[in-house]
Every structure is written in C-alpha cells, then in structure tokens.
Enzyme design. Structure first.
Site, PDB file in Angstrom:
ATOM      1  CG  ASP A  65       5.960   3.752   0.417  1.00  0.00           C
ATOM      2  OD1 ASP A  65       6.291   4.436   1.402  1.00  0.00           O
ATOM      3  OD2 ASP A  65       4.776   3.500   0.130  1.00  0.00           O
ATOM      4  CE  LYS A 105       2.475   4.990   8.145  1.00  0.00           C
ATOM      5  NZ  LYS A 105       1.111   5.105   8.623  1.00  0.00           N
ATOM      6  CE1 TYR A 139      -3.691   2.522   0.822  1.00  0.00           C
ATOM      7  CE2 TYR A 139      -2.215   3.325   2.528  1.00  0.00           C
ATOM      8  CZ  TYR A 139      -3.349   3.476   1.764  1.00  0.00           C
ATOM      9  OH  TYR A 139      -4.135   4.588   1.930  1.00  0.00           O
TER      10      TYR A 139
HETATM   11  N1  HOZ Z   1      -3.542   3.135   6.192  1.00  0.00           N
HETATM   12  C1  HOZ Z   1      -2.748   3.514   7.298  1.00  0.00           C
HETATM   13  C2  HOZ Z   1      -2.253   2.298   8.012  1.00  0.00           C
HETATM   14  N2  HOZ Z   1      -1.577   1.392   7.184  1.00  0.00           N
HETATM   15  C3  HOZ Z   1      -3.465   4.476   8.221  1.00  0.00           C
HETATM   16  C4  HOZ Z   1      -4.730   3.964   8.806  1.00  0.00           C
HETATM   17  C5  HOZ Z   1      -5.457   5.020   9.657  1.00  0.00           C
HETATM   18  O1  HOZ Z   1      -4.926   6.069   9.908  1.00  0.00           O
HETATM   19  O2  HOZ Z   1      -6.578   4.750  10.052  1.00  0.00           O
END
Ligand code: HOZ
Length: 426
Positions: free
Chosen positions: A240, A268, A145
C-alpha cells in the site's frame, strides 16, 4: 461578522450540517483539542486560514502536494483539461499516458487501473487478490491504515488511533473474521502465522513505511520475510503505497526496499492534489479484472481527465533528475534541526525522515512498532502542536500522522520552523 474568530464561527456553522463539522475525522482536531483551521488559500509551502493567518504547511493535504500548493504547472494542466470537459465516463488518451508513465516509473507495474481514492485502490486490490487466489484470509498489521473499507478497519491507524477506537463499528463480524492482524516488524509472528494458515491466505497488505501511526519503517528482515513467505505460500504481497508512492523516492518504498510486490496501491501524489488513485501489478493478476475477468471493479469518475492532468504534470516534475535527493536533503535538514533543538533543551524527542516524509516523536528513540508509538508522550505532542500552530507552523493535528515536506519548502522556511521549535522547547 468580525474576522477575529472566523475559524470558530465556521466550525460552529459546519457542525450543523456536517457530522463533527468535518468530512474526514482527523481534521476535527479531536486528539489535540481546539478549533480546526479552515483554509482559504494555499501557495507554495504556505496556507492561510479564515482569519487571514499564514502557516508553513507540513501536512500538504496529507501527502499529495509534493510540489507545494497551487504549483503553476499543475494549475495550468488542470485548467487546460477542465476547459475541454470535466468528465466523460469514457476512455481518454490522457489516461493511457498516465498508465504508461506509472508502468514506466515503477517496474513492478505491468498494468494499472485508475480509481478515485486510496480506499478504492486498497479495497479493489484486496478483492482482486481474493479473486485471483480463491482464498479469503487477509493479513494486515497493527497501526497500518489502508483506507476505510470494511475488511481493513481492524486495529487500524490514522483517525482510528487518533480517536482511540482502532476497529470501527458497523463492520460485520464475519468480514472482520477474515482479517488477521499481526504486529508490525514482527518476523516471528509472521512466520508462525504462515506455518499455521499459509494455504488460506489470499494476501498480505502493508504500508511499507507506515505513515498512519506516525512514521514507522519496516525493517529489512521484515520486508524480506513478507516477500518470501507470501511467495512460498501462494499468497499475494500488496504494497500500500498510497502515502509512500512517489513520496519517498522515484521508485517508491518498493524501490528503497528492493522488493517487487505482486500488487501496489497508489494515491495522493499521483493525483497531484486531485482525487486520483490506482492499483496495479502483475498482468496475470490484473487480467482477472472486469471486463477481462470475473473480479468486478468500476467507477464513474475513474480516470477523470482533470485529475489525470494534475497527475501527469506532477509526475513529470518529480521525475526530473535530482528531485528526490533534494527533497530528502530538505526533510532530513528539518528533522536534524528539530532533534538538535530538543536535545539542547533536554526534551525526550526523536525524528525520522524517508524521502519527503517524516515522523516526530516525543520519545527518546524513533519507534519501530505500534506499541512503541503508543508509549510516546501524547500530551507533550499536543502542547507542541498548539505552540507551533500559534507561531504559524501547521503540523498534522495528531501524534499518529506522518508529516510532509514539499519542494516549495525553502531553507528559510525550514530554518524558521526549527527556530520556532527551539523557542518552544525552551
Ligand atoms: N486519513 C488520512 C490521513 N492519514 C486523511 C485525513 C484527512 O484527510 O483528514
């Protein structure tokens, strides 16, 4: 209003004006069922929900909080910056400091541009790769992702796996057609693709430790093949590291792999809990960006001074000697303890840790591919998740997300977590 069911009440209220009651899908507890916890406060390794219940937190805002919640040095830096103004939409000295720091810590970065989210970083890096190479095709891997830009929402991980819909509606077929999806850790498939279409590939983007299909590590052979094939065919290698950056080690996953990517995406941890991300790499590529070059990229809040202050404070602490050794030891201790508890109870369960990041799997062996992740026992994970939650341990509410340990998780927190799991495994 009583406090007993405050989380339920807030979830019901949230659903009126927020789709699904959440601002990011995985938080809705869709795959594990039940009511999301609405947090009121975090301190160190702990969070408190709207009912006043305390949890040991292994989500850490999905990775940024490597120093734990509300670390005093970060709060002080943010407060000082906020008092001087929240945003200027103009250059500041602090953003040069952060760029200098990132380039000093990560040898593959000759230049870096700050943005506000991981999605912006990956989306911009891909546009830049296409502009630089004059090619359109992009390789990504099943279960990885890279944020929610159109060309990346094809067979993606994270919330798309959680909700069983790995490719999003609303992505034009023409855009998706330029994204080629290959199986993770499959060197033969990668070689075959480059042999057939190598001259059309602008870039290959990869999570070097995939953290959005639970946690899956790239094998050394896969890492070497990605670097060699992109190089030989004039395509760019994009690491990434939004999740792994300054989370798995001081030189990120690329340092662990001994690889120099052409471009790197960060997010992050570099924002210390504030909305901040970045992409960077070779200067000859980065110089194609506006205002120097023809590839456009911009943002009103890019380089936001409050976020930059949080990032500098966080990086300053994590670059102290011994930081990652200690963090990795704690994470490994947790994983070993959970694995032992499961083994004693005869539960098919495995774990894996990389730096301050971990995966727990209801399968006998840690997975190496998307297919193996999908074969793990999701129902068992969901039962475990709820039992841990009930006992005050907050894990990611999905079997497809990695977990995170912070430097504020002390031995007694880890021991308490292991003891809780042992009771649950029975
Ligand atoms: N998609 C992110 C975690 N892999 C963030 C999920 C979130 O902030 O709810």
């Amino acid at each position: 209003m009583t406090t007993a069911n405050r989380n339920e009440q807030l979830f019901e209220r949230a659903r009126k004006h927020i789709p699904g009651g959440v601002n990011s899908p995985v938080r809705a507890f869709g795959s594990v069922g039940g009511t999301p916890r609405f947090f009121t406060r975090g301190e160190g390794a702990y969070v408190w929900d709207a009912d006043g219940k305390q949890y040991i937190d292994y989500v850490g805002s999905w990775g940024p909080l490597i120093l734990g919640h509300a670390h005093p040095a970060v709060i002080e830096a943010v407060t000082r910056a906020a008092q001087l103004g929240l945003s200027f939409g103009a250059p500041t000295e602090a953003e040069i400091d952060l760029a200098d720091l990132l380039c000093a810590l990560l040898p593959s970065l000759e230049q870096v541009r700050l943005v506000s989210s991981g999605t912006e970083a990956t989306m911009s890096a891909i546009r830049l790769a296409r502009g630089f190479t004059g090619r359109d095709k992009l390789i990504k891997f099943e279960g990885c992702y890279h944020g929610h830009a159109d060309s990346l929402l094809v067979k993606a991980g994270s919330g798309l796996l959680t909700f069983g819909n790995p490719s999003s509606a609303g992505v034009p077929a023409a855009v998706a057609a330029d994204t080629i999806v290959l199986p993770y850790n499959d060197v033969a498939a990668l070689e075959a693709l480059f042999a057939e279409k190598g001259s059309e590939i602008a870039a290959l983007i990869v999570e070097p430790v995939a953290g959005n299909m639970n946690l899956v590590q790239a094998s050394p052979a896969f890492v070497a093949a990605m670097r060699k094939l992109t190089h030989d065919h004039g395509a760019l290698l994009i690491y990434d590291e939004v999740m792994t950056g300054f989370r798995v080690g001081l030189q990120c996953a690329q340092g662990l792999h001994g690889i120099t990517p052409d471009l790197t995406c960060l997010g992050k941890v570099i924002g210390g809990g504030m909305p901040l991300a970045a992409f960077g790499g070779r200067a000859d590529i980065m110089n194609k960006l506006a205002p120097l070059g023809p590839v456009y990229q911009a943002g009103t809040l890019s380089g936001n001074p409050v976020a930059v202050a949080a990032g500098i404070a966080t990086l300053g602490i994590l670059s102290q000697p011994g930081f990652f050794e200690q963090l990795a030891e704690r994470t490994q201790f947790l994983c070993d303890g959970l694995s032992n508890a499961a083994r004693e109870a005869g539960v098919a369960f495995s774990t894996q840790a990389v730096g301050g990041m971990f995966g727990i799997y209801f399968s006998a062996h840690a997975p190496q591919s998307y297919a193996q992740v999908m074969a793990s026992d999701r129902e068992a994970f969901n039962r475990f998740f709820h039992a841990m939650l009930e006992q005050g341990v907050y894990l990611a509410p999905s079997a497809f997300e990695a977990g995170f340990v912070s430097m504020q998780h002390q031995m007694h927190d880890l021991e308490q977590t292991i003891a809780t799991a042992r009771r649950i495994f029975g």
